[in-house]
Design an enzyme around this catalytic site. Structure first.
Site, short mmCIF file in Angstrom:
data_model
loop_
_atom_site.label_atom_id
_atom_site.label_comp_id
_atom_site.label_asym_id
_atom_site.label_seq_id
_atom_site.Cartn_x
_atom_site.Cartn_y
_atom_site.Cartn_z
CB CYS A 1 107.25 61.71 83.64
SG CYS A 1 107.28 60.86 85.21
CB CYS B 1 107.43 56.49 85.12
SG CYS B 1 108.38 57.87 85.77
#
Length: 138
Positions: free
Chosen positions: A46, A48
């Site tokens: 992802c 993040c």
């Protein structure tokens, strides 16, 4: 499960900076029961993980005066057996990827879950981890 060609460079970002991979449940159990401190990063594909988690962890490792004894990682959606076992050690916290956990003498002493990583700059993650290293690492 993610394709290896996607995961490989994301794994390398940590392994090229001193992290050892945990690929099996046995490796997780053996590593987490050791004396000293163990920093575990559940890595992820992802945004993040790429923008905050991995950079924050590396900033902390490179700038802390006190550091964990061991640096280890497993990749969510790829190193399934190891990640599932790490998550057992993280209970009662729910599954979270990415996440960062600090164990001391086999006991969980600190955790940073995905919801604490998302939307935060890497510098904030690093500052928090350095604070935790100061508290728990020798």
């Amino acid at each position: 499960m993610y394709p290896e060609e996607i995961v490989k460079p994301m794994k390398a970002e940590l392994t090229e900076n001193g992290f050892e991979e945990m690929l099996t449940a046995q490796e997780v159990d053996e590593t987490l029961k050791k004396d000293g401190t163990t920093l575990v990063v559940i890595n992820s594909v992802c945004g993040c993980a790429a923008g905050s988690c991995r950079p924050g962890v590396l900033m902390a490792i490179h700038n802390a005066t006190k550091k964990p004894t061991r640096l280890v990682t497993s990749f969510a959606g790829f190193d399934m057996e190891a990640v599932n076992r790490v998550r057992e050690h993280l209970l009662p916290y729910p599954p979270s990827s990415p996440s960062i956990a600090l164990f001391k003498d086999g006991k969980l002493v600190s955790i940073v879950e995905r919801h604490q990583i998302e939307g935060r700059p890497a510098q904030i993650i690093a500052q928090y981890l350095i604070h935790e290293f100061e508290q728990f690492c020798n």
